[in-house]
Design a protein around this motif. Sequence first.
Motif, PDB file in Angstrom:
ATOM      1  N   GLY A   1      39.942  51.740  27.080  1.00  0.00           N
ATOM      2  CA  GLY A   1      41.085  52.546  28.753  1.00  0.00           C
ATOM      3  C   GLY A   1      41.206  50.886  29.527  1.00  0.00           C
ATOM      4  O   GLY A   1      41.896  51.090  30.365  1.00  0.00           O
ATOM      5  N   ILE A   2      40.677  49.621  28.715  1.00  0.00           N
ATOM      6  CA  ILE A   2      41.214  48.649  29.778  1.00  0.00           C
ATOM      7  C   ILE A   2      42.345  47.893  29.521  1.00  0.00           C
ATOM      8  O   ILE A   2      42.849  47.531  28.070  1.00  0.00           O
ATOM      9  N   ARG A   3      43.539  48.079  29.866  1.00  0.00           N
ATOM     10  CA  ARG A   3      44.612  46.992  30.429  1.00  0.00           C
ATOM     11  C   ARG A   3      44.812  45.184  30.189  1.00  0.00           C
ATOM     12  O   ARG A   3      43.923  45.186  31.323  1.00  0.00           O
ATOM     13  N   ALA A   4      45.899  44.784  30.242  1.00  0.00           N
ATOM     14  CA  ALA A   4      45.767  43.210  30.378  1.00  0.00           C
ATOM     15  C   ALA A   4      45.623  43.462  32.216  1.00  0.00           C
ATOM     16  O   ALA A   4      44.940  42.355  32.502  1.00  0.00           O
ATOM     17  N   ALA A   5      46.360  43.894  33.439  1.00  0.00           N
ATOM     18  CA  ALA A   5      45.700  44.082  34.402  1.00  0.00           C
ATOM     19  C   ALA A   5      44.844  43.928  35.007  1.00  0.00           C
ATOM     20  O   ALA A   5      44.563  43.749  36.296  1.00  0.00           O
ATOM     21  N   ASP A   6      43.799  44.791  33.776  1.00  0.00           N
ATOM     22  CA  ASP A   6      41.988  44.780  34.729  1.00  0.00           C
ATOM     23  C   ASP A   6      41.758  43.625  34.259  1.00  0.00           C
ATOM     24  O   ASP A   6      40.556  43.608  34.730  1.00  0.00           O
ATOM     25  N   VAL A   7      41.910  42.525  34.242  1.00  0.00           N
ATOM     26  CA  VAL A   7      40.737  40.848  33.796  1.00  0.00           C
ATOM     27  C   VAL A   7      41.828  39.921  34.145  1.00  0.00           C
ATOM     28  O   VAL A   7      43.104  40.395  34.435  1.00  0.00           O
ATOM     29  N   VAL A   8      41.083  39.663  34.596  1.00  0.00           N
ATOM     30  CA  VAL A   8      41.726  38.256  35.275  1.00  0.00           C
ATOM     31  C   VAL A   8      41.629  36.857  34.886  1.00  0.00           C
ATOM     32  O   VAL A   8      39.877  36.832  34.472  1.00  0.00           O
ATOM     33  N   VAL A   9      42.288  36.012  34.487  1.00  0.00           N
ATOM     34  CA  VAL A   9      42.280  34.666  33.752  1.00  0.00           C
ATOM     35  C   VAL A   9      42.274  34.100  34.746  1.00  0.00           C
ATOM     36  O   VAL A   9      43.966  33.633  35.201  1.00  0.00           O
ATOM     37  N   PHE A  10      41.664  32.985  35.355  1.00  0.00           N
ATOM     38  CA  PHE A  10      42.152  32.104  36.686  1.00  0.00           C
ATOM     39  C   PHE A  10      41.877  30.685  36.060  1.00  0.00           C
ATOM     40  O   PHE A  10      40.824  30.311  35.179  1.00  0.00           O
ATOM     41  N   TYR A  11      42.781  29.812  36.689  1.00  0.00           N
ATOM     42  CA  TYR A  11      41.667  28.542  36.200  1.00  0.00           C
ATOM     43  C   TYR A  11      41.520  27.900  38.126  1.00  0.00           C
ATOM     44  O   TYR A  11      42.382  28.603  39.082  1.00  0.00           O
ATOM     45  N   ARG A  12      40.833  26.622  38.670  1.00  0.00           N
ATOM     46  CA  ARG A  12      41.027  26.412  39.172  1.00  0.00           C
ATOM     47  C   ARG A  12      41.505  25.072  39.905  1.00  0.00           C
ATOM     48  O   ARG A  12      41.000  23.739  39.085  1.00  0.00           O
ATOM     49  N   VAL A  13      42.085  24.868  40.955  1.00  0.00           N
ATOM     50  CA  VAL A  13      42.552  23.276  41.564  1.00  0.00           C
ATOM     51  C   VAL A  13      41.560  23.064  43.106  1.00  0.00           C
ATOM     52  O   VAL A  13      41.726  24.114  43.656  1.00  0.00           O
TER      53      VAL A  13
END
Length: 234
Positions: A179-191
């Motif tokens: 049931g997991i979609r791409a919108a459920d996952v958070v991928v990020f980088y910090r600046v």
Amino acid sequence: IESFADADTIPLTINLTIEDLSPDPSLTFPNLPRPITVTLRRIDTRMLPVEIRVTGAARPGYVYVPEDSYSWPRSVRVTGPRSLLDGAESIRTEEIDITGLSSTLDVADVRLVSRIDDEPVRLLDEKVYAHVAIVQQLESKDLDVPIQVLAAPGYPYRLNADRSQARVTLTGPAETIAGIRAADVVVFYRVDDSMTPREVPYPVDLMAWLPGRPSVSVSLEGDPVNVRIEPRSP
């Protein structure tokens, strides 16, 4: 027997007499004495590992893991024909029923089978403790997730990354993964403010987060994202 010092199987002829039988004095045995042939097998003692055997199937969504299962003691002393022990890899437990189980099973006093290849052997320990590992069946799923930026409000520079998506691998229970979609996952980088404009891009590590699903692990594929920091247009 001394002439068969290196043999495992020794044929032996014995002259059977009436004294060997110790019969009732009133009985007669006209065919005695007579020769009979017997076979002797050389006996040895070895330490053999215990093999846990199971029967049945765990609850749907769960699996038996033989490599994580073990007995205590892990090996037992076995006495039997040397030629039989030379080819033996283990001594087995009686079958342990795991039908419908959804958690690891610990069983005391599991009986060992005192036979190898249908031939009897003698065991110093006839019972062992068994740890039968049963775990939730896990599956993996790959998703392409948009990359976001975590920066302080009012960050004064423009950011240009060399890619806008990251490949994420999810691992967890099958019913949760489905049931997991791409919108459920958070991928990020910090600046931060220490990252100022320069000609060479900054290699920045990506991080992934899947809120609300502690049973699922998240991993990222690929190299760090390369971020070019430029002044904002006037």
